[in-house]
Design an enzyme around this catalytic site. Structure first.
Site, PDB file in Angstrom:
ATOM      1  N   SER A 105      52.820 -20.287 -49.321  1.00 15.52           N
ATOM      2  CA  SER A 105      52.570 -21.724 -48.118  1.00 15.52           C
ATOM      3  C   SER A 105      51.714 -22.463 -48.839  1.00 15.52           C
ATOM      4  O   SER A 105      50.688 -22.138 -47.907  1.00 15.52           O
ATOM      5  CB  SER A 105      53.254 -21.385 -46.817  1.00 15.52           C
ATOM      6  OG  SER A 105      53.059 -22.387 -46.294  1.00 15.52           O
ATOM      7  N   HIS A 108      46.438 -31.880 -47.174  1.00 11.35           N
ATOM      8  CA  HIS A 108      46.482 -33.321 -46.455  1.00 11.35           C
ATOM      9  C   HIS A 108      45.035 -33.873 -47.586  1.00 11.35           C
ATOM     10  O   HIS A 108      43.933 -33.253 -47.392  1.00 11.35           O
ATOM     11  CB  HIS A 108      46.131 -33.461 -44.951  1.00 11.35           C
ATOM     12  CG  HIS A 108      47.017 -33.161 -44.355  1.00 11.35           C
ATOM     13  ND1 HIS A 108      48.227 -33.482 -43.763  1.00 11.35           N
ATOM     14  CD2 HIS A 108      47.503 -31.233 -43.350  1.00 11.35           C
ATOM     15  CE1 HIS A 108      49.183 -32.935 -43.151  1.00 11.35           C
ATOM     16  NE2 HIS A 108      48.837 -31.408 -42.844  1.00 11.35           N
ATOM     17  N   HIS A 161      53.714 -30.668 -49.215  1.00 10.32           N
ATOM     18  CA  HIS A 161      53.793 -29.197 -48.385  1.00 10.32           C
ATOM     19  C   HIS A 161      55.239 -29.005 -49.400  1.00 10.32           C
ATOM     20  O   HIS A 161      56.158 -29.111 -50.487  1.00 10.32           O
ATOM     21  CB  HIS A 161      54.904 -29.318 -47.317  1.00 10.32           C
ATOM     22  CG  HIS A 161      55.775 -27.933 -46.741  1.00 10.32           C
ATOM     23  ND1 HIS A 161      56.873 -27.992 -47.570  1.00 10.32           N
ATOM     24  CD2 HIS A 161      55.180 -27.529 -46.550  1.00 10.32           C
ATOM     25  CE1 HIS A 161      57.316 -26.884 -46.122  1.00 10.32           C
ATOM     26  NE2 HIS A 161      56.526 -25.675 -46.526  1.00 10.32           N
ATOM     27  N   THR A 171      57.933 -21.417 -51.290  1.00 15.22           N
ATOM     28  CA  THR A 171      58.526 -20.731 -52.041  1.00 15.22           C
ATOM     29  C   THR A 171      58.523 -18.864 -51.057  1.00 15.22           C
ATOM     30  O   THR A 171      57.239 -18.453 -50.965  1.00 15.22           O
ATOM     31  CB  THR A 171      59.411 -20.103 -53.405  1.00 15.22           C
ATOM     32  OG1 THR A 171      57.376 -19.943 -53.575  1.00 15.22           O
ATOM     33  CG2 THR A 171      59.478 -21.713 -53.443  1.00 15.22           C
ATOM     34  N   HIS A 219      60.766 -35.954 -56.676  1.00 12.13           N
ATOM     35  CA  HIS A 219      61.578 -35.956 -57.661  1.00 12.13           C
ATOM     36  C   HIS A 219      62.379 -35.105 -58.234  1.00 12.13           C
ATOM     37  O   HIS A 219      63.334 -34.039 -59.229  1.00 12.13           O
ATOM     38  CB  HIS A 219      63.015 -36.561 -57.101  1.00 12.13           C
ATOM     39  CG  HIS A 219      62.822 -36.840 -55.475  1.00 12.13           C
ATOM     40  ND1 HIS A 219      63.888 -36.347 -54.483  1.00 12.13           N
ATOM     41  CD2 HIS A 219      62.119 -37.188 -54.135  1.00 12.13           C
ATOM     42  CE1 HIS A 219      63.656 -35.959 -52.512  1.00 12.13           C
ATOM     43  NE2 HIS A 219      62.753 -36.408 -52.913  1.00 12.13           N
ATOM     44  N   HIS A 232      63.723 -37.533 -32.333  1.00 15.09           N
ATOM     45  CA  HIS A 232      62.852 -38.373 -31.060  1.00 15.09           C
ATOM     46  C   HIS A 232      62.509 -39.352 -31.456  1.00 15.09           C
ATOM     47  O   HIS A 232      62.488 -40.504 -30.971  1.00 15.09           O
ATOM     48  CB  HIS A 232      62.076 -37.348 -30.729  1.00 15.09           C
ATOM     49  CG  HIS A 232      60.815 -37.111 -31.131  1.00 15.09           C
ATOM     50  ND1 HIS A 232      60.440 -35.918 -31.797  1.00 15.09           N
ATOM     51  CD2 HIS A 232      59.334 -37.587 -30.936  1.00 15.09           C
ATOM     52  CE1 HIS A 232      59.704 -36.082 -32.424  1.00 15.09           C
ATOM     53  NE2 HIS A 232      58.573 -36.875 -31.868  1.00 15.09           N
ATOM     54  N   GLY A 285      52.598 -14.266 -35.366  1.00 18.33           N
ATOM     55  CA  GLY A 285      51.788 -14.214 -37.033  1.00 18.33           C
ATOM     56  C   GLY A 285      50.470 -14.553 -37.133  1.00 18.33           C
ATOM     57  O   GLY A 285      49.664 -14.728 -36.229  1.00 18.33           O
TER      58      GLY A 285
END
Lengths: 297, 297
Positions: free
Chosen positions: A116, A120, A130, A133, A167, A197, A281
């Protein structure tokens, strides 16, 4: 290259150690690529950043070994804060949680391994990124993951070009396995990284896939490796291209405000974050995704 | 003083307009008190802050009038960011939500009015504060609210003294109504403002009460006014006492990190925030609680 041409009868169980080894190798390769960028960034002043590794162990519910992981964090001159974490954990889901997980209702034991990453960047011209897998094994087994990009100015031509390049790499990885993957996983990503939101996307997307079990576990593992390779080919190149651009104080301020949306998403909606926090965790590893400096002006 | 000596048959319905008027009056008094502090803080340099008012309207589900509110926000030299918001809204809860709300299962119509305040201070020596009180009317009616304090260094003698003064005012307000209120509402506050993922309290507490219907609606309204008065007596005094203390860069940095816990609490656990965001409330008013500058280093 992928393994589709040589389907094999290997089960997800048989892939546990190879998958774990892959995630750990990928961690090392990504960290090396990011440190190389830090070395290159002589224009930035200050010392090049270096990853600091923090291994951790996860206590099993009954006090037995429950696995663990290794966080690697770098605070550099290009990468303001980047975490590249691997973990391999096992144990038993709580009854509540097991009910929501494929193959865990009757037998709550699980094994999970993954990588993971969240980066930044100091520059508002370099997108945040980000990637993660993982392989999960209950009485079933599946791969999951994805990668997505979050520029400070998603409407800008530069951000659109970066996203197109990002992409394109992911699409190529997808297309070599199944032509349906990219459109499906891109849509899934767009739907997932969305702030209802605010009626806003978190960034410019990428791919997101969960519970991937095509029937050929080796192929799914090969696809997961291809996603990692695509990330490694795509993102460092974007950073190298954009990091030399100078930026204004107003752009940096805008970045800090946009990072607030990132925090809102991760704490309000991100299933991995909420799952991790609510099931004991490693807090530091989970919250490594939060940006180093944020404003809600 | 309170109204307990003169119990009356007024229902929550009859209290709607008086309660709304009270919340609006309190908003004005609090803003005036905070602006007076800004005027006093000549040592700080820069101009004294002033509240900026933003009225907003809430569209009813069917496009009819659904009420609205007024945000007042000040970015000052003592108050880094403070929002003092009132709102009075009505409409119909969604079926899902109505099932969780007292008196709304069969008839989903509601009316709600309240005041909500969060202040983040420039100085790490001055505690952040939160206060809100409200009247909710479905087929039932009740008051709810509370106030609590969040210093950057909760263990320090100064913070402990400030918290003691703050609690003493709230306790006096509680005790004049019911001796069980303070211990119950203090505990409720401690349980509510808690971050389970970190095993940490958000701050040094205060009081928290929900669904208060003692059987005497006038008394409950009087208690809610007393909480507002206690806040107004307690908090500005703490600010005036602490704002002259100088602080170090390291203390300010520590404040920015502690504010991260505030964000984690509000986005992960705060029912009001989650309720507001997930039911189409005014985003700016809801997220006014988030600190202006935060670090997760």
């Amino acid at each position: 290259m992928n393994d589709r041409q040589t389907p094999s009868p290997r089960t997800h169980l048989a892939l546990q150690q190879p998958a774990r080894a892959w995630f750990e190798t990928l961690q090392g390769r990504i960290c090396a690529a990011f440190e190389a960028i830090e070395d290159m960034a002589t224009f930035a002043g200050g010392e090049p950043g270096r990853f600091v590794a923090s291994p951790w162990r996860r206590p099993h519910e009954a006090g037995e070994d429950g696995g663990g992981g290794e966080m690697r964090v770098m605070r550099g001159r290009v990468f303001e804060k980047v975490g590249v974490n691997v973990s391999t954990v096992w144990g038993e889901f709580s009854a509540d949680f097991a009910a929501q997980i494929p193959g865990a209702a009757a037998d709550r034991r699980f094994w999970a391994s993954g990588i993971s990453l969240v980066a930044h960047m100091r520059s508002p011209r370099v997108p945040a990124v980000h990637m993660n897998t993982r392989l999960i094994v209950t009485t079933e087994g599946w791969f999951a993951g994805g990668a997505d990009i979050t520029p400070a100015y998603p409407e800008s031509e530069a951000a659109q070009a970066d996203a197109a390049a990002f992409h394109a790499r992911l699409r190529a990885a997808c297309d070599s396995f199944d032509p349906s993957y990219y459109p499906r996983f891109k849509d899934w990503c767009d739907r997932y990284f969305y702030l209802p939101h605010r009626g806003e996307a978190r960034g410019l997307g990428g791919i997101f896939y969960d519970h991937l079990r095509s029937g050929d576990a080796d192929a799914d593992f090969a696809f997961t490796r291809a996603v990692g390779e695509a990330f490694l080919a795509a993102y460092p190149e974007i950073v190298r291209q954009r990091m030399h651009e100078s930026w204004t104080k107003a752009e940096r301020e805008h970045l800090l405000v946009r990072r607030g949306r990132y925090v809102e998403f991760n704490l309000l909606y991100d299933r991995g974050t909420l799952f991790g926090l609510k099931t004991g965790g490693n807090i530091e590893a989970i919250l490594m995704s939060l940006p180093p400096e944020v404003r809600w002006p």
